[in-house]
Design an enzyme around this catalytic site. Structure first.
Site, PDB file in Angstrom:
ATOM      1  N   ASP A 150      50.969  42.490  41.370  1.00 10.61           N
ATOM      2  CA  ASP A 150      50.382  40.695  42.216  1.00 10.61           C
ATOM      3  C   ASP A 150      50.665  40.118  40.800  1.00 10.61           C
ATOM      4  O   ASP A 150      49.828  40.927  39.802  1.00 10.61           O
ATOM      5  CB  ASP A 150      49.894  41.086  42.927  1.00 10.61           C
ATOM      6  CG  ASP A 150      48.325  41.137  42.840  1.00 10.61           C
ATOM      7  OD1 ASP A 150      47.837  40.059  42.314  1.00 10.61           O
ATOM      8  OD2 ASP A 150      48.103  42.610  42.059  1.00 10.61           O
ATOM      9  N   SER A 151      50.431  39.271  41.101  1.00  9.18           N
ATOM     10  CA  SER A 151      50.032  38.033  40.036  1.00  9.18           C
ATOM     11  C   SER A 151      50.470  38.532  38.553  1.00  9.18           C
ATOM     12  O   SER A 151      51.333  38.535  38.145  1.00  9.18           O
ATOM     13  CB  SER A 151      48.916  37.747  39.724  1.00  9.18           C
ATOM     14  OG  SER A 151      48.510  36.840  38.998  1.00  9.18           O
ATOM     15  N   ALA A 152      49.221  38.400  37.752  1.00  6.62           N
ATOM     16  CA  ALA A 152      49.752  39.453  35.904  1.00  6.62           C
ATOM     17  C   ALA A 152      50.191  40.680  36.512  1.00  6.62           C
ATOM     18  O   ALA A 152      51.500  41.174  35.929  1.00  6.62           O
ATOM     19  CB  ALA A 152      48.371  39.015  35.347  1.00  6.62           C
ATOM     20  N   HIS A 276      48.844  31.189  45.921  1.00 12.85           N
ATOM     21  CA  HIS A 276      49.205  32.675  44.978  1.00 12.85           C
ATOM     22  C   HIS A 276      48.534  34.225  45.723  1.00 12.85           C
ATOM     23  O   HIS A 276      47.214  33.831  46.184  1.00 12.85           O
ATOM     24  CB  HIS A 276      47.553  32.549  43.955  1.00 12.85           C
ATOM     25  CG  HIS A 276      48.484  32.933  42.766  1.00 12.85           C
ATOM     26  ND1 HIS A 276      49.378  33.542  42.483  1.00 12.85           N
ATOM     27  CD2 HIS A 276      47.750  34.205  41.668  1.00 12.85           C
ATOM     28  CE1 HIS A 276      49.418  34.060  40.949  1.00 12.85           C
ATOM     29  NE2 HIS A 276      48.309  34.722  40.999  1.00 12.85           N
TER      30      HIS A 276
END
Length: 306
Positions: A150-152, A276
């Site tokens: 997830d995300s980075a 997010h």
């Protein structure tokens, strides 16, 4: 592409998230990533039916979550989020349980890879590569590995597979990303169109997104840093999830379009009004419940169990 309708519960939680991050002191620390750098958390309790094994890997540590009766047929390599500046947190241990259950009892290997500013690019990618090959050398085949992040961590999952493909190495069975940060230049369309509505990172450029320590002295357009600039031929099946209110929306949509144009199997879902990594709400709101159900469907589809 699948798009959902925002639920009442999802709208309430999104508004609550916006209220929290708009607070002067708390909001600034969340946006800058300071909370991610210095997490203070209680001891995580391994749920009944599982064991958590810690493995020292040299430059980093890995946690292997296994059911007491693991299904050796699949392991998930989880690459956590945190803007490349935050260490692994308890939520990713919980994510590991959710991935395991979604995959009907898979093992989940989560690495606490090195982070910036002490360890900028390519440290995180090197650790992800090392962990992937460790799995291959310890009883798993490429057909038994799914990379998730997830995300980075989502961007790192894509970067890892770009590297494997470029080096003619075995690719995993599939890839799952949630709100992937794949454009560290922050120049995608939604960084402008969603700037004022993103409840987590919006309305400021004094944030971990626009002030990334991970890039270091390197070119942010390097596909191993910003996978949005990569090419996606010969990629395994990919599931990408993202919220429509995110500044990172275009990070997912641009990568998904490239995968589609280059003949790959891609399922992309845009969750209306979501923030997010809304999947962190677990089963609190309908959108998150649907997202985790979709993850389970993806596992079944790539393993031909439908």
């Amino acid at each position: 592409m699948k798009r959902t309708i925002q639920s009442v519960q999802g709208r309430i939680l999104s508004n609550l998230m916006a209220d929290i991050t708009s607070a002067h002191v708390i909001g600034k620390k969340i946006k800058s990533g300071e909370y991610r750098k210095r997490p203070i958390e209680p001891v995580w309790r391994c749920p009944k039916g599982y064991q958590l094994l810690k493995q020292y890997m040299g430059n980093y540590e890995m946690e292997l979550l296994e059911p007491y009766n693991p299904k050796r047929s699949l392991v998930v390599l989880q690459l956590h989020g945190g803007g490349y500046i935050g260490p692994m947190k308890n939520i990713y241990r919980t994510f590991a349980v959710l991935y395991s259950k979604a995959a009907d009892g898979a093992s989940v290997a989560t690495i606490d890879y090195r982070v910036a500013p002490e360890n900028p690019y390519p440290a995180a990618l090197e650790d992800a590569i090392h962990a992937y090959f460790w799995l291959l050398e310890n009883g798993y085949s490429k057909e038994q590995i799914v990379v998730a992040g997830d995300s980075a961590g989502g961007g790192l999952a894509l970067a890892l597979c770009l590297y494997l493909r470029d080096e003619c190495k075995p690719l995993p069975k599939g890839i799952i990303t949630m709100s992937a940060w794949s454009d560290l230049t922050c120049e995608g369309e939604s960084y402008t169109s969603n700037y004022e509505i993103d409840p987590l990172f919006g309305n400021t450029k004094d944030s971990m997104l626009f002030q990334s320590d991970y890039i270091g002295d390197n070119d942010a357009k390097n596909p191993y840093i910003s996978p949005v600039f990569g090419e996606y031929h010969e990629f395994p099946p990919v599931l990408m999830q993202v919220g429509s209110a995110e500044m990172l929306l275009s990070d997912t949509l641009e990568v998904a379009q490239k995968i589609k144009e280059q003949g790959g199997k891609i399922r992309v879902s845009v969750y209306e009004g979501m923030f997010h990594v809304f999947q962190m709400s677990k089963f609190l709101i309908p959108e998150s419940r649907e997202a985790w159900k979709e993850v389970s469907f993806f596992f079944k589809s790539i393993l031909n169990k439908l």
